[in-house]
Scaffold this motif. Structure first.
Motif, PDB file in Angstrom:
ATOM      1  N   GLY B  86       0.782  -1.239   0.000  1.00  0.00           N
ATOM      2  CA  GLY B  86       0.000   0.000   0.000  1.00  0.00           C
ATOM      3  C   GLY B  86       0.806   1.277   0.000  1.00  0.00           C
ATOM      4  N   LEU B  87       2.116   1.160  -0.134  1.00  0.00           N
ATOM      5  CA  LEU B  87       2.940   2.367  -0.122  1.00  0.00           C
ATOM      6  C   LEU B  87       3.030   3.028  -1.489  1.00  0.00           C
ATOM      7  CD1 LEU B  87       5.833   1.278   2.275  1.00  0.00           C
ATOM      8  CD2 LEU B  87       4.220   3.154   2.627  1.00  0.00           C
ATOM      9  N   LEU B  88       2.854   2.261  -2.531  1.00  0.00           N
ATOM     10  CA  LEU B  88       2.906   2.814  -3.880  1.00  0.00           C
ATOM     11  C   LEU B  88       1.606   2.512  -4.627  1.00  0.00           C
ATOM     12  CD1 LEU B  88       6.490   2.099  -5.338  1.00  0.00           C
ATOM     13  CD2 LEU B  88       5.547   4.249  -4.479  1.00  0.00           C
ATOM     14  N   ASP B  89       1.091   3.523  -5.330  1.00  0.00           N
ATOM     15  CA  ASP B  89      -0.055   3.313  -6.216  1.00  0.00           C
ATOM     16  C   ASP B  89       0.448   3.108  -7.632  1.00  0.00           C
ATOM     17  OD1 ASP B  89      -1.835   3.646  -4.157  1.00  0.00           O
ATOM     18  OD2 ASP B  89      -1.935   5.820  -4.430  1.00  0.00           O
ATOM     19  N   ARG B  90      -0.276   2.269  -8.392  1.00  0.00           N
ATOM     20  CA  ARG B  90       0.085   2.006  -9.788  1.00  0.00           C
ATOM     21  C   ARG B  90      -0.961   2.566 -10.714  1.00  0.00           C
ATOM     22  NH1 ARG B  90       1.000  -4.200 -10.933  1.00  0.00           N
ATOM     23  NH2 ARG B  90       1.180  -3.285 -13.014  1.00  0.00           N
ATOM     24  N   GLU B  91      -0.503   3.043 -11.865  1.00  0.00           N
ATOM     25  CA  GLU B  91      -1.441   3.440 -12.901  1.00  0.00           C
ATOM     26  C   GLU B  91      -0.796   3.169 -14.248  1.00  0.00           C
ATOM     27  OE1 GLU B  91      -3.857   7.384 -14.470  1.00  0.00           O
ATOM     28  OE2 GLU B  91      -2.521   7.502 -12.753  1.00  0.00           O
ATOM     29  N   LYS B  92      -1.484   2.416 -15.058  1.00  0.00           N
ATOM     30  CA  LYS B  92      -0.957   2.119 -16.385  1.00  0.00           C
ATOM     31  C   LYS B  92      -1.516   3.118 -17.382  1.00  0.00           C
ATOM     32  CE  LYS B  92      -0.114  -1.554 -19.674  1.00  0.00           C
ATOM     33  NZ  LYS B  92       0.041  -3.010 -19.837  1.00  0.00           N
ATOM     34  N   ARG B  93      -0.625   3.747 -18.119  1.00  0.00           N
ATOM     35  CA  ARG B  93      -1.048   4.697 -19.144  1.00  0.00           C
ATOM     36  C   ARG B  93      -0.312   4.341 -20.425  1.00  0.00           C
ATOM     37  NH1 ARG B  93      -0.655   8.808 -15.019  1.00  0.00           N
ATOM     38  NH2 ARG B  93       1.067   9.901 -16.014  1.00  0.00           N
ATOM     39  N   GLY B  94      -1.063   3.731 -21.352  1.00  0.00           N
ATOM     40  CA  GLY B  94      -0.435   3.272 -22.579  1.00  0.00           C
ATOM     41  C   GLY B  94       0.498   2.125 -22.255  1.00  0.00           C
ATOM     42  N   VAL B  95       1.697   2.228 -22.743  1.00  0.00           N
ATOM     43  CA  VAL B  95       2.652   1.157 -22.515  1.00  0.00           C
ATOM     44  C   VAL B  95       3.352   1.315 -21.170  1.00  0.00           C
ATOM     45  CG1 VAL B  95       4.663  -0.008 -23.469  1.00  0.00           C
ATOM     46  CG2 VAL B  95       3.005   1.055 -24.997  1.00  0.00           C
ATOM     47  N   TRP B  96       3.236   2.524 -20.622  1.00  0.00           N
ATOM     48  CA  TRP B  96       3.990   2.806 -19.408  1.00  0.00           C
ATOM     49  C   TRP B  96       3.173   2.593 -18.132  1.00  0.00           C
ATOM     50  CZ3 TRP B  96       4.089   5.957 -23.730  1.00  0.00           C
ATOM     51  CH2 TRP B  96       5.306   5.963 -24.440  1.00  0.00           C
ATOM     52  N   VAL B  97       3.884   2.266 -17.072  1.00  0.00           N
ATOM     53  CA  VAL B  97       3.253   2.148 -15.761  1.00  0.00           C
ATOM     54  C   VAL B  97       3.871   3.195 -14.850  1.00  0.00           C
ATOM     55  CG1 VAL B  97       2.960   0.678 -13.741  1.00  0.00           C
ATOM     56  CG2 VAL B  97       2.764  -0.300 -16.029  1.00  0.00           C
ATOM     57  N   TYR B  98       3.014   3.977 -14.222  1.00  0.00           N
ATOM     58  CA  TYR B  98       3.486   5.031 -13.333  1.00  0.00           C
ATOM     59  C   TYR B  98       3.202   4.670 -11.880  1.00  0.00           C
ATOM     60  CZ  TYR B  98       4.073   7.881 -17.481  1.00  0.00           C
ATOM     61  OH  TYR B  98       4.489   8.367 -18.691  1.00  0.00           O
ATOM     62  N   TYR B  99       4.177   4.908 -11.053  1.00  0.00           N
ATOM     63  CA  TYR B  99       4.021   4.678  -9.620  1.00  0.00           C
ATOM     64  C   TYR B  99       4.002   6.012  -8.881  1.00  0.00           C
ATOM     65  CZ  TYR B  99       4.689  -0.344 -10.065  1.00  0.00           C
ATOM     66  OH  TYR B  99       4.540  -1.671 -10.374  1.00  0.00           O
ATOM     67  N   ARG B 100       3.205   6.019  -7.814  1.00  0.00           N
ATOM     68  CA  ARG B 100       3.024   7.231  -7.026  1.00  0.00           C
ATOM     69  C   ARG B 100       2.986   6.841  -5.555  1.00  0.00           C
ATOM     70  NH1 ARG B 100       0.648  12.165  -7.968  1.00  0.00           N
ATOM     71  NH2 ARG B 100       0.509  11.652 -10.177  1.00  0.00           N
ATOM     72  N   VAL B 101       3.622   7.661  -4.713  1.00  0.00           N
ATOM     73  CA  VAL B 101       3.659   7.344  -3.289  1.00  0.00           C
ATOM     74  C   VAL B 101       2.340   7.694  -2.614  1.00  0.00           C
ATOM     75  CG1 VAL B 101       4.724   7.935  -1.071  1.00  0.00           C
ATOM     76  CG2 VAL B 101       6.148   7.630  -3.095  1.00  0.00           C
ATOM     77  N   ASP B 102       1.870   6.807  -1.780  1.00  0.00           N
ATOM     78  CA  ASP B 102       0.735   7.122  -0.920  1.00  0.00           C
ATOM     79  C   ASP B 102       1.268   7.904   0.278  1.00  0.00           C
ATOM     80  OD1 ASP B 102      -1.215   7.159   1.081  1.00  0.00           O
ATOM     81  OD2 ASP B 102      -2.115   5.297   0.372  1.00  0.00           O
ATOM     82  N   ALA B 103       1.195   9.234   0.165  1.00  0.00           N
ATOM     83  CA  ALA B 103       1.836  10.095   1.160  1.00  0.00           C
ATOM     84  C   ALA B 103       1.271   9.870   2.552  1.00  0.00           C
ATOM     85  CB  ALA B 103       1.685  11.560   0.756  1.00  0.00           C
ATOM     86  N   GLY B 104      -0.015   9.669   2.628  1.00  0.00           N
ATOM     87  CA  GLY B 104      -0.637   9.453   3.930  1.00  0.00           C
ATOM     88  C   GLY B 104      -0.092   8.230   4.620  1.00  0.00           C
ATOM     89  N   ALA B 105       0.126   7.187   3.850  1.00  0.00           N
ATOM     90  CA  ALA B 105       0.650   5.947   4.413  1.00  0.00           C
ATOM     91  C   ALA B 105       2.008   6.179   5.050  1.00  0.00           C
ATOM     92  CB  ALA B 105       0.746   4.888   3.321  1.00  0.00           C
ATOM     93  N   LEU B 106       2.879   6.842   4.322  1.00  0.00           N
ATOM     94  CA  LEU B 106       4.212   7.114   4.835  1.00  0.00           C
ATOM     95  C   LEU B 106       4.145   7.993   6.081  1.00  0.00           C
ATOM     96  CD1 LEU B 106       7.058   7.960   2.338  1.00  0.00           C
ATOM     97  CD2 LEU B 106       6.991   6.319   4.200  1.00  0.00           C
ATOM     98  N   ARG B 107       3.273   8.991   6.027  1.00  0.00           N
ATOM     99  CA  ARG B 107       3.149   9.901   7.163  1.00  0.00           C
ATOM    100  C   ARG B 107       2.678   9.154   8.403  1.00  0.00           C
ATOM    101  NH1 ARG B 107      -1.121  12.555   6.870  1.00  0.00           N
ATOM    102  NH2 ARG B 107      -0.906  12.837   4.612  1.00  0.00           N
ATOM    103  N   ASP B 108       1.686   8.302   8.218  1.00  0.00           N
ATOM    104  CA  ASP B 108       1.171   7.533   9.347  1.00  0.00           C
ATOM    105  C   ASP B 108       2.232   6.617   9.929  1.00  0.00           C
ATOM    106  OD1 ASP B 108      -1.269   8.744   9.092  1.00  0.00           O
ATOM    107  OD2 ASP B 108      -2.137   7.145   7.875  1.00  0.00           O
ATOM    108  N   LEU B 109       2.985   5.996   9.057  1.00  0.00           N
ATOM    109  CA  LEU B 109       4.037   5.109   9.535  1.00  0.00           C
ATOM    110  C   LEU B 109       5.084   5.894  10.304  1.00  0.00           C
ATOM    111  CD1 LEU B 109       5.268   2.354   9.673  1.00  0.00           C
ATOM    112  CD2 LEU B 109       6.389   2.764   7.491  1.00  0.00           C
ATOM    113  N   GLY B 110       5.450   7.048   9.786  1.00  0.00           N
ATOM    114  CA  GLY B 110       6.408   7.904  10.481  1.00  0.00           C
ATOM    115  C   GLY B 110       5.898   8.290  11.850  1.00  0.00           C
ATOM    116  N   ALA B 111       4.614   8.623  11.915  1.00  0.00           N
ATOM    117  CA  ALA B 111       4.013   9.007  13.193  1.00  0.00           C
ATOM    118  C   ALA B 111       4.014   7.844  14.159  1.00  0.00           C
ATOM    119  CB  ALA B 111       2.597   9.517  12.962  1.00  0.00           C
ATOM    120  N   LEU B 112       3.715   6.690  13.653  1.00  0.00           N
ATOM    121  CA  LEU B 112       3.678   5.499  14.503  1.00  0.00           C
ATOM    122  C   LEU B 112       5.040   5.246  15.131  1.00  0.00           C
ATOM    123  CD1 LEU B 112       2.239   2.904  15.496  1.00  0.00           C
ATOM    124  CD2 LEU B 112       3.153   1.789  13.467  1.00  0.00           C
TER     125      LEU B 112
END
Lengths: 118, 118
Positions: B86-112
């Motif tokens: 759950g730390l990275l989101d995936r999105e396929k656009r055409g031939v490429w796959v883009y990854y994006r960080v779930d910022a909230g997840a990282l923040r929550d983990l840092g807080a924990l």
DNA sequence: TGAATACATTGACAACTGTCTATGTGTGAT
DNA sequence: ATCACACATAGACAGTTGTCAATGTATTCA
């Protein structure tokens, strides 16, 4: 304090920007990973939280052994991992050994991951 | 969102007190550990930081492959680990796959870990 | 349709990790 | 001195992990 390779992972973490701010270098990642790895086990997570939330901020191994359904050497092993990486301090008093959380280390690691500025 | 066992590690972390506040239960520790474990590798730490600090907050796999001296399947494997937890989101656009960080997840983990109140 | 590109999946293998039993070491009490 | 206790270390073993080469799957372009 030395600037050499003998830096404990904890010391390394203290001086890095948040993960999300700029890419980690190869070297930074290699130094931080062992610290995160030390936390990446359910038993060690519980050990750390038990010690941290214990009265006086410290706990002796006998207390910790009782909290788990694991052999004493296994707990000893996990404590060693946490200690070697700098997350737990040890102090022997008489027959007992007391562990204490290095609060700054945990805080710095949290900031590194969570993005709060250190 | 469901309250069932199918909670992703990230969802679990969001609702826990800081490690140092009170002892983690067995179940909490078992759920949190996989998330921390996903971060406990130098390559994955760098992957996450590269994606997070990339323009527009996303990066395609081709960019990531170039940043490492590792085979494409190996990078793909690490991305999968970060995605499944759950730390990275995936999105396929055409031939490429883009990854994006779930910022909230990282923040929550840092807080924990760091003790900042979530 | 066919070829090329971007990424994922599979299977294999060496290295690492968590756990245990057995044993060692130091400390305090009798 | 000896014994019991608290904890650490050593060695063994099964399970997990990181890596790669080979192969599979979409997607685009010609």
């Amino acid at each position: 304090m030395s600037k050499s390779l003998s830096l404990t992972p904890v010391e390394t973490v203290a001086c890095c920007s948040p993960l999300t701010k700029e890419p980690l270098s190869h070297e930074q990642a290699e130094r931080i990973a062992p610290l995160v790895k030390a936390l990446a086990d359910p038993v060690r997570l519980r050990l750390l939280s038990i010690v941290a939330s214990h009265a006086d901020g410290e706990a002796c191994v006998c207390d910790l052994n009782d909290a788990f359904d694991l052999s004493q050497p296994t707990i000893s092993h996990h404590l060693k991992v946490l200690h070697e990486v700098g997350l737990l301090d040890r102090e022997k008093r008489g027959v007992w050994v007391y562990y204490r959380v290095d609060a700054g280390a945990l805080r710095d690691l949290g900031a590194l991951l969570g993005g709060v500025v250190g």
